[in-house]
Design an enzyme around this catalytic site. Structure first.
Site, mmCIF file in Angstrom:
data_model
loop_
_atom_site.group_PDB
_atom_site.id
_atom_site.type_symbol
_atom_site.label_atom_id
_atom_site.label_comp_id
_atom_site.label_asym_id
_atom_site.label_seq_id
_atom_site.Cartn_x
_atom_site.Cartn_y
_atom_site.Cartn_z
ATOM 1 N N LYS A 106 42.456 32.897 31.168
ATOM 2 C CA LYS A 106 42.571 33.795 29.916
ATOM 3 C C LYS A 106 42.749 32.914 28.978
ATOM 4 C CE LYS A 106 43.564 37.944 32.551
ATOM 5 N NZ LYS A 106 44.649 39.169 32.655
ATOM 6 N N TYR A 137 36.916 45.526 31.099
ATOM 7 C CA TYR A 137 38.079 46.352 31.374
ATOM 8 C C TYR A 137 37.619 47.780 30.846
ATOM 9 C CZ TYR A 137 40.897 41.929 31.724
ATOM 10 O OH TYR A 137 41.468 41.096 31.955
ATOM 11 N N ASN A 175 49.196 36.762 31.739
ATOM 12 C CA ASN A 175 49.346 36.367 32.812
ATOM 13 C C ASN A 175 48.050 35.421 33.369
ATOM 14 O OD1 ASN A 175 47.242 37.953 33.025
ATOM 15 N ND2 ASN A 175 48.148 39.510 34.472
ATOM 16 N N HIS A 216 42.518 35.959 35.610
ATOM 17 C CA HIS A 216 41.816 37.016 36.080
ATOM 18 C C HIS A 216 40.850 36.601 37.392
ATOM 19 C CE1 HIS A 216 39.105 40.648 36.746
ATOM 20 N NE2 HIS A 216 38.118 39.597 36.754
ATOM 21 N N GLU A 255 30.903 41.308 37.663
ATOM 22 C CA GLU A 255 31.497 40.661 36.598
ATOM 23 C C GLU A 255 30.610 39.442 36.368
ATOM 24 O OE1 GLU A 255 35.426 40.463 38.023
ATOM 25 O OE2 GLU A 255 36.019 42.582 37.388
HETATM 26 P P1 RTP Z 1 43.168 41.347 36.077
HETATM 27 O O1 RTP Z 1 41.886 42.263 35.990
HETATM 28 O O2 RTP Z 1 43.288 40.431 34.639
HETATM 29 O O3 RTP Z 1 42.863 40.126 37.113
HETATM 30 O O4 RTP Z 1 44.199 41.982 36.229
HETATM 31 P P2 RTP Z 1 44.536 43.087 37.417
HETATM 32 O O5 RTP Z 1 43.095 43.638 38.044
HETATM 33 O O6 RTP Z 1 45.393 42.308 38.364
HETATM 34 O O7 RTP Z 1 45.265 44.110 36.662
HETATM 35 P P3 RTP Z 1 44.602 45.362 35.729
HETATM 36 O O8 RTP Z 1 45.661 46.469 36.166
HETATM 37 O O9 RTP Z 1 43.079 45.438 35.872
HETATM 38 O O10 RTP Z 1 44.893 44.871 34.242
HETATM 39 C C1 RTP Z 1 44.250 44.050 33.659
HETATM 40 C C2 RTP Z 1 44.869 43.218 32.737
HETATM 41 O O11 RTP Z 1 45.487 43.894 31.564
HETATM 42 C C3 RTP Z 1 46.608 43.421 31.359
HETATM 43 N N1 RTP Z 1 47.733 44.406 31.540
HETATM 44 N N2 RTP Z 1 48.824 44.552 30.532
HETATM 45 N N3 RTP Z 1 51.336 46.776 30.915
HETATM 46 C C4 RTP Z 1 50.682 45.969 30.216
HETATM 47 O O12 RTP Z 1 51.125 45.340 29.342
HETATM 48 C C5 RTP Z 1 49.406 45.666 30.946
HETATM 49 N N4 RTP Z 1 49.014 45.888 32.086
HETATM 50 C C6 RTP Z 1 47.864 45.196 32.459
HETATM 51 C C7 RTP Z 1 47.027 42.164 32.219
HETATM 52 O O13 RTP Z 1 46.595 40.869 31.504
HETATM 53 C C8 RTP Z 1 46.087 42.322 33.515
HETATM 54 O O14 RTP Z 1 45.896 41.116 34.116
#
Ligand code: RTP
Length: 155
Positions: free
Chosen positions: A16, A56, A119, A122, A133
Site C-alpha cells: 500500500k 474493496y 497496515n 494487502h 484481483e
Molecule cells: P486487506 O484486504 O487490505 O488485505 O485487508 P483485510 O482483508 O485483512 O481486511 P478488510 O477487512 O478487507 O479491510 C481492508 C482494509 O481496510 C482498512 N481498514 N480500515 N477500522 C478501520 O479503520 C479499518 N478497517 C479496515 C485496512 O487497510 C484493511 O487492510
C-alpha cells in the site's frame, strides 16, 4: 514431489502507499523470495477510486471507506503476483492480521506497522479472490505464464 500433488496457487499481494513511501518494497519482496515463492508479476501503480471501489467492493458501506479510498490513492502501490504451494494462506500468514496490533512479531504488519488504517500491505483471502484481483490489477500480458517458472530448487 510430483507437481500434480502440490497445491500450486497464485496470490495477489499489494504494498500500500505507506509501505511504498516508507521504503518497504524491497523488504517485502525479500521475504516472499526468501520463503521460496516466485514472483509472477510486478509493477508500481497509481490506483484510482474506480479501481479501488471494485477491489474493496464489499467494504463500500463501512464508515472507514472514504478514509480507505483517500489512503489507497495517496501515492503509488506496488502490485505483485506471487506463486507457489499454498501461497494464498501462507501469504496472509506472512502479512499478519488486518489489525497490526494483533499481528505477531515476525509478520510484515507485526514488524512494521501499528494501526489498521496504515497496515502496509494487502493479500488475497482466497484462491477465488486472488484470481479476481489479479485480473483486476493486471493486464494478461503483464503476468508471467506459470509454466515459465521452474520450481525445482524449492520443491
Ligand atoms: P486487506 O484486504 O487490505 O488485505 O485487508 P483485510 O482483508 O485483512 O481486511 P478488510 O477487512 O478487507 O479491510 C481492508 C482494509 O481496510 C482498512 N481498514 N480500515 N477500522 C478501520 O479503520 C479499518 N478497517 C479496515 C485496512 O487497510 C484493511 O487492510
Amino acid at each position: 514431489r510430483s507437481a500434480v500433488r502440490m497445491a500450486m496457487e497464485r496470490t495477489y499481494i499489494m504494498i500500500k502507499p505507506d509501505g511504498v513511501q516508507r521504503g518497504l518494497v524491497g523488504e517485502i519482496i525479500k521475504r516472499f523470495e526468501q520463503r521460496g515463492y516466485k514472483l509472477g508479476a510486478l509493477k508500481l501503480y497509481q490506483a484510482n477510486e474506480d479501481l479501488l471501489r471494485k477491489h474493496y467492493g464489499d467494504l463500500q458501506e463501512k464508515p472507514f471507506f472514504p478514509g480507505l479510498l483517500k489512503y489507497m490513492t495517496s501515492g503509488p502501490v506496488t502490485c505483485m503476483v506471487w506463486e507457489g504451494e499454498n501461497v494464498v494462506r501462507m501469504g496472509r500468514q506472512m502479512l499478519g492480521e488486518t489489525n497490526p496490533q494483533a499481528s505477531a512479531p515476525g509478520t510484515i504488519r507485526g514488524d512494521f506497522s501499528i494501526v489498521v488504517g496504515r497496515n502496509i500491505c494487502h493479500g488475497s483471502d482466497s484462491v477465488a479472490s486472488a484470481e479476481k484481483e489479479i485480473k483486476l490489477w493486471f493486464d494478461d500480458n503483464e503476468v508471467l505464464a506459470w509454466k515459465d517458472h521452474s520450481h525445482a530448487w524449492v520443491y
